[in-house]
Design a protein around this motif. Structure first.
Motif, PDB file in Angstrom:
ATOM      1  N   THR A  80       0.848  -1.185   0.000  1.00 40.59           N
ATOM      2  CA  THR A  80       0.000   0.000   0.000  1.00 40.59           C
ATOM      3  C   THR A  80       0.887   1.240   0.000  1.00 40.59           C
ATOM      4  O   THR A  80       1.704   1.412   0.901  1.00 40.59           O
ATOM      5  CB  THR A  80      -0.915   0.021   1.246  1.00 40.59           C
ATOM      6  N   ALA A  81       0.765   2.066  -1.030  1.00 43.96           N
ATOM      7  CA  ALA A  81       1.475   3.354  -1.090  1.00 43.96           C
ATOM      8  C   ALA A  81       2.960   3.198  -0.777  1.00 43.96           C
ATOM      9  O   ALA A  81       3.478   3.814   0.152  1.00 43.96           O
ATOM     10  CB  ALA A  81       0.818   4.350  -0.130  1.00 43.96           C
ATOM     11  N   MET A  82       3.659   2.366  -1.577  1.00 42.34           N
ATOM     12  CA  MET A  82       5.034   2.019  -1.247  1.00 42.34           C
ATOM     13  C   MET A  82       5.968   3.219  -1.259  1.00 42.34           C
ATOM     14  O   MET A  82       6.811   3.362  -0.373  1.00 42.34           O
ATOM     15  CB  MET A  82       5.544   0.947  -2.216  1.00 42.34           C
ATOM     16  N   LEU A  83       5.853   4.103  -2.254  1.00 46.44           N
ATOM     17  CA  LEU A  83       6.763   5.245  -2.290  1.00 46.44           C
ATOM     18  C   LEU A  83       6.536   6.152  -1.086  1.00 46.44           C
ATOM     19  O   LEU A  83       7.497   6.634  -0.467  1.00 46.44           O
ATOM     20  CB  LEU A  83       6.588   6.030  -3.591  1.00 46.44           C
ATOM     21  N   GLN A  84       5.292   6.365  -0.724  1.00 44.97           N
ATOM     22  CA  GLN A  84       4.973   7.145   0.478  1.00 44.97           C
ATOM     23  C   GLN A  84       5.551   6.466   1.720  1.00 44.97           C
ATOM     24  O   GLN A  84       6.134   7.127   2.596  1.00 44.97           O
ATOM     25  CB  GLN A  84       3.462   7.276   0.612  1.00 44.97           C
ATOM     26  N   ALA A 101      10.978  10.036  -6.833  1.00 44.94           N
ATOM     27  CA  ALA A 101       9.893   9.283  -7.465  1.00 44.94           C
ATOM     28  C   ALA A 101      10.417   8.325  -8.517  1.00 44.94           C
ATOM     29  O   ALA A 101       9.872   7.242  -8.722  1.00 44.94           O
ATOM     30  CB  ALA A 101       8.887  10.248  -8.086  1.00 44.94           C
ATOM     31  N   SER A 102      11.507   8.703  -9.167  1.00 42.00           N
ATOM     32  CA  SER A 102      12.075   7.871 -10.233  1.00 42.00           C
ATOM     33  C   SER A 102      12.765   6.623  -9.701  1.00 42.00           C
ATOM     34  O   SER A 102      13.074   5.701 -10.466  1.00 42.00           O
ATOM     35  CB  SER A 102      13.080   8.686 -11.053  1.00 42.00           C
ATOM     36  N   ALA A 119       6.274  -7.024   1.542  1.00 43.35           N
ATOM     37  CA  ALA A 119       6.830  -6.235   0.442  1.00 43.35           C
ATOM     38  C   ALA A 119       7.480  -4.963   0.967  1.00 43.35           C
ATOM     39  O   ALA A 119       8.544  -4.543   0.475  1.00 43.35           O
ATOM     40  CB  ALA A 119       5.737  -5.906  -0.567  1.00 43.35           C
ATOM     41  N   GLU A 120       6.847  -4.338   1.965  1.00 42.28           N
ATOM     42  CA  GLU A 120       7.412  -3.115   2.535  1.00 42.28           C
ATOM     43  C   GLU A 120       8.763  -3.400   3.190  1.00 42.28           C
ATOM     44  O   GLU A 120       9.711  -2.616   3.037  1.00 42.28           O
ATOM     45  CB  GLU A 120       6.443  -2.519   3.557  1.00 42.28           C
ATOM     46  N   MET A 121       8.846  -4.505   3.927  1.00 40.86           N
ATOM     47  CA  MET A 121      10.116  -4.854   4.552  1.00 40.86           C
ATOM     48  C   MET A 121      11.205  -5.052   3.508  1.00 40.86           C
ATOM     49  O   MET A 121      12.334  -4.576   3.667  1.00 40.86           O
ATOM     50  CB  MET A 121       9.990  -6.127   5.385  1.00 40.86           C
ATOM     51  N   GLY A 179      -4.575   4.687   6.523  1.00 40.48           N
ATOM     52  CA  GLY A 179      -3.542   5.462   5.839  1.00 40.48           C
ATOM     53  C   GLY A 179      -2.388   5.888   6.711  1.00 40.48           C
ATOM     54  O   GLY A 179      -1.528   6.656   6.279  1.00 40.48           O
ATOM     55  N   GLN A 180      -2.333   5.390   7.948  1.00 44.29           N
ATOM     56  CA  GLN A 180      -1.266   5.769   8.870  1.00 44.29           C
ATOM     57  C   GLN A 180      -0.051   4.857   8.703  1.00 44.29           C
ATOM     58  O   GLN A 180      -0.176   3.681   8.377  1.00 44.29           O
ATOM     59  CB  GLN A 180      -1.771   5.700  10.313  1.00 44.29           C
ATOM     60  N   TYR A 181       1.130   5.434   8.959  1.00 48.38           N
ATOM     61  CA  TYR A 181       2.372   4.656   8.930  1.00 48.38           C
ATOM     62  C   TYR A 181       2.534   3.964  10.272  1.00 48.38           C
ATOM     63  O   TYR A 181       2.523   4.605  11.325  1.00 48.38           O
ATOM     64  CB  TYR A 181       3.551   5.592   8.663  1.00 48.38           C
ATOM     65  N   LYS A 182       2.670   2.653  10.238  1.00 48.13           N
ATOM     66  CA  LYS A 182       2.775   1.868  11.460  1.00 48.13           C
ATOM     67  C   LYS A 182       4.045   1.034  11.419  1.00 48.13           C
ATOM     68  O   LYS A 182       4.460   0.579  10.351  1.00 48.13           O
ATOM     69  CB  LYS A 182       1.546   0.973  11.630  1.00 48.13           C
ATOM     70  N   THR A 183       4.642   0.823  12.565  1.00 46.33           N
ATOM     71  CA  THR A 183       5.908   0.097  12.625  1.00 46.33           C
ATOM     72  C   THR A 183       5.755  -1.223  13.356  1.00 46.33           C
ATOM     73  O   THR A 183       4.858  -1.391  14.194  1.00 46.33           O
ATOM     74  CB  THR A 183       6.992   0.928  13.330  1.00 46.33           C
TER      75      THR A 183
END
Length: 483
Positions: free
Chosen positions: A121-125, A141-142, A169-171, A370-374
């Protein structure tokens, strides 16, 4: 008709220093013209397993560095009465220090592909938030691109694993970014009802590229296909093609003792796992093979629930490759098949941190709010992208890609390029009881023949291979050996 035997000979020649063909790779179109069409995967009706271990921890039950908080426990377990609280999750700064990543080599100009079964979800963000919290330069972004391959139609119930891997995927992306913040990332998400099929097709998409060149020269694969789920020749055909094209495939060795089909292939780099203790000043207190004996406290008594750790061992399918000769000891390379003793391929090849007790603090953007969680994340699915990032650092500024790196790694065996991961005794992590879980203890570097015949040993071993990267010596050693 395909000529796999001819492709194998070519792949090892272009990967071996001193060969007249060394680093004279084929383009995807040239490979197909010379050795035949890409492998046809078919539908196997089985499921690949992502090798991931994860949990959330609060500051009251963890340490920022090894032995920041030590707790006593009773009764004793295996003679131990105290242990450090598990790490809260190492930062990028800590992991870069552990493996000697420098700001002179950041992966600039390199592309790393990450094959996944679920889109983030929203990987670049997410990556930008990870960079901010870890004091890394913000990704452009590139630098991040995501593609989907395969069909995405409706699947019948049970045809694909319903479990979500949460921030797998995020990890992977964050681990690569921690080691190689200037590298480009290409996330290839495999679609389809059969997960094996989808993930292998993701690799093939990288290898076929635009016909003139593959999409990346480094591919991190944080997943495994268990032995017996598909014929090993299916993975083998893809691995040989990758080596012939100058693409390095880095596979998790697995998060359970023993072998997997994907990591066993002699044309992939199998990445094993370690338990890593870093001190207050990011100094290496210890690093040993990830093989934990876990016990939980049940009505005042410890109940042993067995060994967990990184995969490895000796293949029954593949003979010992030339690059392992003289490095892997006979006690680890010899295996009985029927009434014969043969010398075969041994796993893993290299390693990095994988134990959840000493894992990495990762983050993801919640699809709910939409929050960033760790949360703390680990497994050999962490080790593989860490190694992939360091390979990108080493490839930076080089005339050609390193391709399949095992012949280089084994030539560097015994040099300062690697930390030799050594056995360890009488050290444990202790997790106190909370409102939902009993107290537990993990005794590090434990071997139990009923669970695994893997060992951590001086020199090559079946948990960590030739060792873990040693910073500048690793980078310069690869560059020198690859000339």
């Amino acid at each position: 008709m395909s000529d796999l035997a001819g492709a194998e000979r070519f792949a090892i020649a272009v990967s071996t220093p001193g060969s007249p063909l060394f680093h004279h790779y084929l383009s995807p179109d040239a490979y197909t013209a010379r050795f035949g069409q890409p492998a046809s995967l078919g539908e196997f009706g089985v499921t690949a397993r992502a090798s991931v271990a994860q949990t959330a921890r609060s500051v009251q039950t963890c340490s920022r560095y090894w032995a920041e908080h030590v707790r006593s426990f009773s009764p004793s377990y295996r003679g131990l009465t105290k242990g450090s609280l598990p790490i809260c999750g190492y930062s990028a700064t800590q992991l870069r220090a552990a493996y000697g990543a420098s700001w002179a080599a950041t992966g600039h100009g390199q592309t790393i592909a990450l094959t996944e079964s679920e889109a983030p979800t929203a990987m670049l963000q997410t990556l930008r938030e990870y960079a901010k919290r870890n004091h890394l330069p913000a990704p452009k972004a590139s630098q991040y691109k995501e593609i989907h391959v395969g069909s995405s139609g409706q699947c019948s119930k049970g045809s694909r694993d319903a479990a979500q891997y949460n921030d797998e995927a995020e990890m992977d992306s964050e681990a690569v970014y921690a080691m190689a913040p200037s590298a480009n990332q290409l996330m290839v998400v495999g679609n389809g009802c059969d997960e094996d099929h989808a993930l292998l097709n993701a690799i093939l998409a990288v290898l076929i590229g635009d016909g003139h060149r593959p999409l990346a020269s480094i591919v991190s694969n944080s997943w495994q296909i268990p032995i017996g789920d598909l014929p090993p020749q299916t993975v083998h055909a893809i691995a040989v093609r990758a080596a012939a094209e100058g693409v390095g495939l880095y596979f998790s060795s697995g998060d359970t003792p023993g072998l997997t089909t994907t990591a066993s292939d002699p044309y992939v780099v199998a990445v094993g796992g370690t338990t890593l203790g870093l001190g207050r000043w990011n100094n290496r207190v210890f690093e040993t093979g990830w093989s934990n004996d876990t016990a939980v406290l049940d009505e005042g008594k410890w109940s042993d629930i067995g060994i967990s750790g990184a995969g490895g061992g000796t293949s029954l399918d593949y003979a010992q490759p030339a690059y392992q000769k003289g490095v892997v000891p006979p006690s680890m390379s010899h295996v009985r098949i029927g009434n014969r003793t043969v010398v075969n391929r041994t796993v893993p090849d290299i390693a990095a941190v994988a134990d959840l007790d000493t894992g990495m603090l990762t983050g993801y953007t919640s699809s709910d709010d939409g929050q960033y969680k760790t949360q703390v994340n680990a497994g050999t699915s962490l080790a593989a992208p860490l190694i992939a990032g360091l390979i990108a650092d080493a490839q930076q500024g080089q005339r050609t890609s390193f391709g399949f790196t095992n012949p280089l790694f084994y030539r560097l065996y015994g040099t300062r390029a690697f930390h030799d991961v050594l056995p360890l005794q009488n050290l444990a992590a202790y997790t106190p009881a909370n409102s939902t879980d009993s107290a537990s203890v993990d005794v590090f570097d434990s071997q139990n023949s009923s669970d695994t015949d893997q060992v951590t040993a001086k020199g090559y071993d079946t948990v960590t291979g030739v060792g873990t990267p040693n910073g500048l010596a690793f980078i310069l050693g690869l560059r020198r050996t690859a000339r």
